[in-house]
Write a protein that holds these residues in place. Structure first.
Motif, PDB file in Angstrom:
ATOM      1  N   ILE A  12     -18.926   4.996 -10.632  1.00 22.29           N
ATOM      2  CA  ILE A  12     -18.743   4.588 -11.862  1.00 22.29           C
ATOM      3  C   ILE A  12     -19.612   5.781 -12.865  1.00 22.29           C
ATOM      4  O   ILE A  12     -20.968   5.801 -12.779  1.00 22.29           O
ATOM      5  CB  ILE A  12     -19.317   3.176 -12.279  1.00 22.29           C
ATOM      6  N   ASN A  13     -18.876   6.389 -13.630  1.00 19.26           N
ATOM      7  CA  ASN A  13     -19.478   7.599 -14.339  1.00 19.26           C
ATOM      8  C   ASN A  13     -19.637   7.443 -15.666  1.00 19.26           C
ATOM      9  O   ASN A  13     -20.507   8.023 -16.124  1.00 19.26           O
ATOM     10  CB  ASN A  13     -18.671   8.664 -14.241  1.00 19.26           C
ATOM     11  N   ASN A  14     -19.203   6.427 -16.338  1.00 23.79           N
ATOM     12  CA  ASN A  14     -19.570   6.302 -17.675  1.00 23.79           C
ATOM     13  C   ASN A  14     -20.173   4.527 -17.852  1.00 23.79           C
ATOM     14  O   ASN A  14     -19.492   4.051 -17.940  1.00 23.79           O
ATOM     15  CB  ASN A  14     -18.531   6.446 -18.810  1.00 23.79           C
ATOM     16  N   CYS A  15     -21.367   4.522 -18.189  1.00 22.87           N
ATOM     17  CA  CYS A  15     -21.882   3.191 -17.890  1.00 22.87           C
ATOM     18  C   CYS A  15     -23.283   3.079 -18.248  1.00 22.87           C
ATOM     19  O   CYS A  15     -24.125   4.124 -18.346  1.00 22.87           O
ATOM     20  CB  CYS A  15     -21.802   2.509 -16.597  1.00 22.87           C
ATOM     21  N   VAL A  16     -23.690   1.821 -18.613  1.00 19.84           N
ATOM     22  CA  VAL A  16     -25.317   1.594 -18.951  1.00 19.84           C
ATOM     23  C   VAL A  16     -25.644   1.310 -17.494  1.00 19.84           C
ATOM     24  O   VAL A  16     -25.205   0.554 -16.851  1.00 19.84           O
ATOM     25  CB  VAL A  16     -25.449   0.159 -19.882  1.00 19.84           C
ATOM     26  N   THR A  17     -26.800   2.038 -17.094  1.00 18.01           N
ATOM     27  CA  THR A  17     -27.436   1.849 -15.700  1.00 18.01           C
ATOM     28  C   THR A  17     -28.465   1.234 -15.680  1.00 18.01           C
ATOM     29  O   THR A  17     -28.781   0.532 -14.700  1.00 18.01           O
ATOM     30  CB  THR A  17     -27.544   3.299 -15.180  1.00 18.01           C
ATOM     31  N   ASN A  18     -29.416   0.870 -16.656  1.00 18.57           N
ATOM     32  CA  ASN A  18     -30.777   0.121 -16.603  1.00 18.57           C
ATOM     33  C   ASN A  18     -31.263   0.045 -18.091  1.00 18.57           C
ATOM     34  O   ASN A  18     -30.834   0.472 -19.067  1.00 18.57           O
ATOM     35  CB  ASN A  18     -31.699   0.897 -15.831  1.00 18.57           C
ATOM     36  N   ILE A  19     -31.732  -1.315 -18.166  1.00 16.52           N
ATOM     37  CA  ILE A  19     -32.442  -1.545 -19.379  1.00 16.52           C
ATOM     38  C   ILE A  19     -33.748  -1.873 -19.409  1.00 16.52           C
ATOM     39  O   ILE A  19     -34.362  -2.539 -18.265  1.00 16.52           O
ATOM     40  CB  ILE A  19     -31.732  -2.938 -19.992  1.00 16.52           C
ATOM     41  N   THR A  20     -34.815  -1.407 -19.960  1.00 13.31           N
ATOM     42  CA  THR A  20     -36.194  -1.522 -20.330  1.00 13.31           C
ATOM     43  C   THR A  20     -36.783  -2.189 -21.346  1.00 13.31           C
ATOM     44  O   THR A  20     -35.854  -2.352 -22.083  1.00 13.31           O
ATOM     45  CB  THR A  20     -37.070  -0.306 -19.751  1.00 13.31           C
ATOM     46  N   SER A  21     -37.700  -2.426 -21.315  1.00 10.95           N
ATOM     47  CA  SER A  21     -38.539  -3.274 -22.562  1.00 10.95           C
ATOM     48  C   SER A  21     -38.504  -1.798 -23.907  1.00 10.95           C
ATOM     49  O   SER A  21     -38.596  -2.354 -24.874  1.00 10.95           O
ATOM     50  CB  SER A  21     -39.826  -3.314 -22.415  1.00 10.95           C
ATOM     51  N   LEU A  22     -38.326  -0.678 -23.633  1.00 12.42           N
ATOM     52  CA  LEU A  22     -38.278   0.283 -24.561  1.00 12.42           C
ATOM     53  C   LEU A  22     -36.810   0.588 -24.970  1.00 12.42           C
ATOM     54  O   LEU A  22     -36.614   1.348 -26.021  1.00 12.42           O
ATOM     55  CB  LEU A  22     -39.067   1.621 -24.130  1.00 12.42           C
ATOM     56  N   GLY A  23     -35.973   0.379 -24.060  1.00  9.58           N
ATOM     57  CA  GLY A  23     -34.490   0.812 -24.482  1.00  9.58           C
ATOM     58  C   GLY A  23     -33.686   0.771 -23.079  1.00  9.58           C
ATOM     59  O   GLY A  23     -34.146   0.019 -22.157  1.00  9.58           O
ATOM     60  N   PHE A  24     -32.763   1.728 -23.042  1.00 13.65           N
ATOM     61  CA  PHE A  24     -31.681   1.510 -21.972  1.00 13.65           C
ATOM     62  C   PHE A  24     -31.074   2.873 -21.556  1.00 13.65           C
ATOM     63  O   PHE A  24     -31.127   3.753 -22.515  1.00 13.65           O
ATOM     64  CB  PHE A  24     -30.682   0.495 -21.966  1.00 13.65           C
ATOM     65  N   TYR A  25     -30.665   3.100 -20.289  1.00 13.67           N
ATOM     66  CA  TYR A  25     -30.040   4.291 -19.824  1.00 13.67           C
ATOM     67  C   TYR A  25     -28.673   4.097 -19.851  1.00 13.67           C
ATOM     68  O   TYR A  25     -28.068   3.114 -19.523  1.00 13.67           O
ATOM     69  CB  TYR A  25     -30.554   4.723 -18.446  1.00 13.67           C
ATOM     70  N   VAL A  26     -27.701   5.328 -20.455  1.00  8.98           N
ATOM     71  CA  VAL A  26     -26.405   5.189 -20.204  1.00  8.98           C
ATOM     72  C   VAL A  26     -26.169   6.548 -19.401  1.00  8.98           C
ATOM     73  O   VAL A  26     -26.625   7.627 -19.652  1.00  8.98           O
ATOM     74  CB  VAL A  26     -25.878   5.520 -21.735  1.00  8.98           C
ATOM     75  N   LEU A  27     -25.190   6.604 -18.584  1.00 14.84           N
ATOM     76  CA  LEU A  27     -24.709   7.496 -17.635  1.00 14.84           C
ATOM     77  C   LEU A  27     -23.501   8.035 -18.290  1.00 14.84           C
ATOM     78  O   LEU A  27     -22.427   7.381 -18.302  1.00 14.84           O
ATOM     79  CB  LEU A  27     -24.639   7.350 -16.316  1.00 14.84           C
ATOM     80  N   ILE A  28     -23.292   9.073 -18.831  1.00 11.74           N
ATOM     81  CA  ILE A  28     -22.037   9.913 -19.179  1.00 11.74           C
ATOM     82  C   ILE A  28     -21.632  11.146 -18.494  1.00 11.74           C
ATOM     83  O   ILE A  28     -22.506  12.103 -18.650  1.00 11.74           O
ATOM     84  CB  ILE A  28     -22.260   9.887 -21.065  1.00 11.74           C
ATOM     85  N   GLU A  29     -20.607  11.114 -18.028  1.00 10.39           N
ATOM     86  CA  GLU A  29     -20.052  12.423 -17.415  1.00 10.39           C
ATOM     87  C   GLU A  29     -21.280  13.065 -16.509  1.00 10.39           C
ATOM     88  O   GLU A  29     -21.566  14.278 -16.651  1.00 10.39           O
ATOM     89  CB  GLU A  29     -19.525  13.318 -18.391  1.00 10.39           C
ATOM     90  N   ASN A  30     -21.675  12.406 -15.828  1.00 13.63           N
ATOM     91  CA  ASN A  30     -22.881  12.799 -14.769  1.00 13.63           C
ATOM     92  C   ASN A  30     -24.201  13.273 -15.487  1.00 13.63           C
ATOM     93  O   ASN A  30     -25.249  13.735 -14.712  1.00 13.63           O
ATOM     94  CB  ASN A  30     -22.500  13.915 -13.806  1.00 13.63           C
ATOM     95  N   LYS A  31     -24.588  12.742 -16.755  1.00 10.03           N
ATOM     96  CA  LYS A  31     -25.614  12.888 -17.192  1.00 10.03           C
ATOM     97  C   LYS A  31     -26.096  11.755 -17.896  1.00 10.03           C
ATOM     98  O   LYS A  31     -25.504  10.779 -18.247  1.00 10.03           O
ATOM     99  CB  LYS A  31     -25.656  14.104 -18.611  1.00 10.03           C
ATOM    100  N   GLU A  32     -27.702  11.470 -17.656  1.00  7.96           N
ATOM    101  CA  GLU A  32     -28.014  10.237 -18.148  1.00  7.96           C
ATOM    102  C   GLU A  32     -28.834  10.251 -19.324  1.00  7.96           C
ATOM    103  O   GLU A  32     -29.591  11.474 -19.508  1.00  7.96           O
ATOM    104  CB  GLU A  32     -29.122   9.640 -17.268  1.00  7.96           C
TER     105      GLU A  32
END
Length: 87
Positions: A12-32
């Protein structure tokens, strides 16, 4: 034995990968990218499922329908160009 067709892509290449207390990570076209709640406070009190429910509107926009939030990918790649702060 030879395979007649390719298998299913499980990456899965375009998705939210993790949520923390400060924010969250998104993976878009192999860049996070990390989206800080301080920079985008609309997400701070959002339901976790709503944060994970992200769409990519090509060529350069992320969309969260239930939250009515859009973020341009260029704003994540070059945050210095986008000095606007949400209050």
């Amino acid at each position: 034995m030879s395979l007649l067709k390719n298998g299913t892509n499980t990456l899965i290449n375009n998705c939210v990968t993790n949520i923390t207390s400060l924010g969250f990570y998104v993976l878009i076209e192999n860049k996070e990218y990390f989206i800080f709640f301080n920079d985008y406070p609309e997400f701070r009190n959002a339901n976790i499922d709503d944060i994970f429910n992200m769409k990519v509107l090509y060529p350069n926009q992320l969309r969260w329908d239930k939250l009515d939030i859009d973020i341009e990918i260029d704003a994540l790649q070059n945050p210095d160009k986008f000095n606007l702060k949400y209050v």
